[in-house]
Design an enzyme around this catalytic site. Structure first.
Site, short mmCIF file in Angstrom:
data_model
loop_
_atom_site.label_atom_id
_atom_site.label_comp_id
_atom_site.label_asym_id
_atom_site.label_seq_id
_atom_site.Cartn_x
_atom_site.Cartn_y
_atom_site.Cartn_z
N TYR A 119 -14.70 5.85 8.34
CA TYR A 119 -13.68 6.30 7.39
C TYR A 119 -14.11 5.92 5.98
CZ TYR A 119 -8.95 6.65 5.29
OH TYR A 119 -7.87 6.97 4.50
N THR A 165 -4.80 10.60 -0.61
CA THR A 165 -6.16 10.41 -0.13
C THR A 165 -6.51 11.43 0.95
OG1 THR A 165 -5.46 8.83 1.57
CG2 THR A 165 -6.11 7.93 -0.58
N HIS A 209 0.78 -1.23 0.00
CA HIS A 209 0.00 0.00 0.00
C HIS A 209 0.81 1.28 0.00
CE1 HIS A 209 -3.49 2.40 0.26
NE2 HIS A 209 -4.23 1.62 0.99
#
Length: 782
Positions: free
Chosen positions: A588, A601, A474
């Site tokens: 979230y 993000t 990630h």
């Protein structure tokens, strides 16, 4: 194997008659062709650097400016207003001697034309950046476009009318702005209100006020200074502190997965599926290297940052004591392959050309047919990347920093990507399709904990029955970037490359290709990954994954209600969580900030006062008109929160950076500490379908992507990923932990949690249901 070719390309022996040279012309030809490919790539990079360096102008526009200036001078007019003469006067003395007066004038005109051309480029780029800084279009109602926005779109189309390369817009994208601290604190308090009691909210308000009036302004000044200096004031800290400094396992906690087609497996032959998949990925890499990919643009005109594509291939995360490091190599001509406990290096180029899909299939089949056993410690070596990061660092330093182990480890880490040839079968087919999908998701999320290389930027998994999937690290990029790659791969595999009637890849095979190279290891017993495997296995066993397609309706029906599909689903999740747990939680939802340079993000806090009011009204049985009104307010509020996040006015990244500054300054903030310690019990993300033109769902309705998912963020929470496919389908991925008693199956509570007006769609652990009168899909735990 390039080393083998080079070893026999040049040999010599000493004889009584002298030195006898022995040249292998075939090997030398291979080396020559590989060199030609390398130089072609260098030239391509240089050419692209020039093209994108002058965008939105073109290199040929320089000639137009030069001709225009010379033509004007020929008409005895001075377009430079004396600047050409001034340049001529300041030419070096040697040029005054060697050139005639006319030659000096021509040279001065060329210099002036070039400077004018560069100035025009900078002006155009500045204008483009100003246009891209306009975000009011996002806040206008659908179908009601203001005149300002219409003019803006026209100007933007004119300035970007030339076909851009992948990175052409990068220098024209605006920088992410630092929001006013007063606005951030105010928005935070509003988001926290539905989750706090009156005394708790009063206390939090006091903390926020003290922070805003004292320490906050000091931290804000440092942050603004960074924003002036850095390309993006968030991204580097976000990558380092959220991802690379994490010392726990990245498997499940950070890595995420992507799945194959739901109903279709293009071929049941494992080697053939691997051949096409590897080829498609390498074709995508070629497009990235040549910048031939079209920049992703919203509404066909508004570009998104493409910086995350740079480290997609040839990238590995390497462990450290305090922080990991992302290592990226310019190129790699091989992939690393794992099969039944053995590691192989598979060269995918020969004589400067990419192997055909059929040739890669042939090479993969050689690996599948190899019956040699794993070397001691080799089979479960990958568990080192699945466990804690510090033990992996120490093991790497002690046993993999030199010799044969280092060379083999380099072959894995420098590979274009990692491929696992799994010896299991996965997919939906069988007597238990729902359970099979759940097992498929778990397999992609963590596998056996040692048969994936979780440090690679991404790993491809090809199952025994031809099903495929992906596991991605990630830190280097977010899911939409990997999803774009995976969409291209699936579409190219199925529709462009295709298969023969008997399921094999198309193309010819060069039978003289050297076999894939088996990597050699000398792993002592103390370096074998027992402790890391135990940690990873415990983590994997605790994860519960569920995947289910919702087919009752999709965005087509939702949009008829004039509601955002994303808001529709998010409000449904709030209703589901309330029915599940009897309250609300910090929620979230990932939103992108790629309208800005190097943007990643931002968080949309989906649990709002408006969504809570709607849920309470629905659950208390209020009138349908009242519920509809509250639902509309909740959806509008969610859309506004999403727009604020996308345009740089989010809450959480700003607070995160303020917290990092406070740590650097060595000061404590009770407000920031409390805000950043709040758990996200409901972590959600939508995987957007970005290239619908690649999938002809009208003629091929079965080629539907399942999307992907991730593990739960909180031990007592849920991870929810969803993908809206076409007009009539939504696929959900839900994860939780077995160890939490509140998120395990409780069948006896089913009737208590679901109201009488709910239609059951699926009988699995998680259900999608339709609320009467609102047709809202809701996730409900049994």
């Amino acid at each position: 194997m390039a080393e083998a070719h080079q070893a026999v390309a040049f040999q010599f022996t000493i004889t009584p008659e002298g030195i006898d040279l022995q040249l292998s012309y075939q090997a030398l030809n291979q080396i020559y062709l590989s060199g030609v490919r390398s130089w072609k790539k260098r030239f391509s990079r240089l050419r692209n650097s020039v093209i994108k360096g002058v965008y939105p102008a073109s290199p040929s526009s320089w000639l137009f400016v030069v001709i225009a200036i010379l033509a004007t001078m020929y008409m005895r007019s001075d377009p430079s207003m004396g600047l050409i003469k001034m340049i001529q006067q300041h030419l070096p003395l040697s040029l005054h001697v060697s050139l005639s007066t006319q030659g000096q004038t021509m040279l001065s005109a060329l210099v002036f034309s070039t400077l004018l051309w560069l100035s025009l480029i900078l002006a155009l780029r500045f204008c483009l950046k100003l246009l891209l800084s306009y975000h009011q279009w996002m806040f206008e109602q659908h179908g009601r476009v203001s005149n300002t926005t219409k003019v803006w779109v026209t100007l933007l189309r004119l300035l970007s009318s030339r076909k851009p390369l992948l990175y052409s817009y990068q220098t024209s994208l605006p920088h992410l702005p630092v929001p006013p601290i007063k606005d951030t604190v105010s928005r935070y308090l509003k988001s926290a209100r539905p989750l706090l009691t009156d005394p708790e909210f009063k206390r939090m308000t006091e903390l926020a006020d003290r922070f805003e009036s004292n320490l906050g302004n000091r931290l804000q000044r440092y942050l603004k200074l960074k924003a002036l200096w850095a390309t993006n004031y968030v991204s580097d800290w976000w990558e380092e502190y959220i991802y690379l400094r994490g010392r726990g396992p990245i498997m499940v906690n950070s890595n995420y997965y992507g799945m194959d087609f739901l109903y279709v497996t293009p071929t049941p032959i494992q080697a053939a599926r691997a051949g096409n998949t590897i080829t498609a990925l390498l074709l995508y890499r070629r497009k990235v290297n040549r910048e031939e990919l079209k920049p992703v643009r919203l509404r066909t005109v508004i570009p998104l940052c493409a910086a995350q594509c740079e480290r997609m291939f040839n990238t590995t995360r390497t462990p450290g004591v305090e922080t990991d490091v992302l290592q990226h190599w310019q190129d790699s001509e091989f992939v690393a392959v794992y099969h039944k406990g053995r590691f192989f290096r598979l060269w995918v180029y020969t004589a400067g050309r990419l192997l055909s899909p059929r040739e890669i299939e042939h090479q993969i089949q050689r690996i599948l047919d190899d019956l040699s056993p794993p070397q001691p410690g080799e089979e479960k070596l990958g568990a080192l990347t699945a466990g804690e990061r510090v033990p992996w660092f120490h093991t790497r330093e002690q046993h993999f920093s030199s010799g044969i182990n280092k060379r083999s480890l380099d072959s894995i880490e420098r590979a274009a990507f990692f491929v696992t040839l799994d010896d299991e079968e996965q997919g939906m087919s069988g007597e238990d399709p729902a359970g099979n999908l759940d097992r498929y998701a778990k397999s992609l999320l963590h596998g056996k904990c040692y048969d994936r290389w979780f440090d690679k930027s991404f790993s491809i998994v090809i199952y025994k029955n031809g099903k495929s999937g992906l596991n991605a690290e990630h830190s280097w990029a977010d899911a939409p970037t990997v999803a774009h790659l995976w969409e291209y791969t699936l579409a190219t595999d199925a529709f462009q490359l295709g298969y023969t009637e008997d399921g094999h890849c198309k193309g010819d095979v060069d039978r003289s290709l050297p076999s894939p190279q088996r990597l050699a290891w000398d792993i002592p017993s103390e370096a074998q990954a027992c402790s890391s495997l135990a940690v990873a296995q415990a983590l994997a066993d605790d994860v519960d994954c569920h995947v289910f397609p919702f087919r009752e309706f999709g965005k087509g029906r939702i949009k008829k209600l004039r509601v955002s599909p994303d808001a529709f689903i998010q409000i449904g999740l709030q209703l589901a969580y309330f029915r599940d747990r009897g309250g609300f939680c910090l929620t979230y939802e990932a939103s992108m900030t790629r309208l800005f340079r190097e943007g990643r993000t931002e968080t949309v806090r989906s649990c709002s006062n408006e969504s809570c009011a709607f849920v309470r009204a629905l659950e208390s049985g209020e009138a349908e008109d009242q519920c509809r009104r509250l639902f509309k307010l909740a959806s509008e509020r969610h859309q506004n929160l999403y727009r604020l996040a996308m345009t740089g006015d989010g809450i959480d990244r700003h607070l995160f950076c303020l917290y990092v500054v406070s740590k650097y300054l060595g000061v404590e903030s009770p407000f920031l500490k409390e805000v950043l310690s709040e758990p996200w019990r409901l972590s959600t993300s939508q995987t957007p379908v970005q290239q619908m033109e690649l999938f002809d769902l009208k003629n091929h309705p079965d080629f539907i992507s399942l999307g992907g998912g991730f593990g739960p963020v909180a031990d007592d929470g849920y991870g929810v990923s969803y993908i809206i496919v076409g007009e009539d389908m939504i696929n959900f991925h839900v994860s939780s932990k077995h160890s939490c008693g509140e998120t395990v199956i409780k069948p006896n509570n089913l009737k208590k949690k679901l109201s009488a007006d709910t239609l059951f769609i699926f009988e699995t652990k998680f259900h999608i249901c339709v609320s009467n009168g609102l047709t809202s899909p809701v996730l409900v735990r049994l």
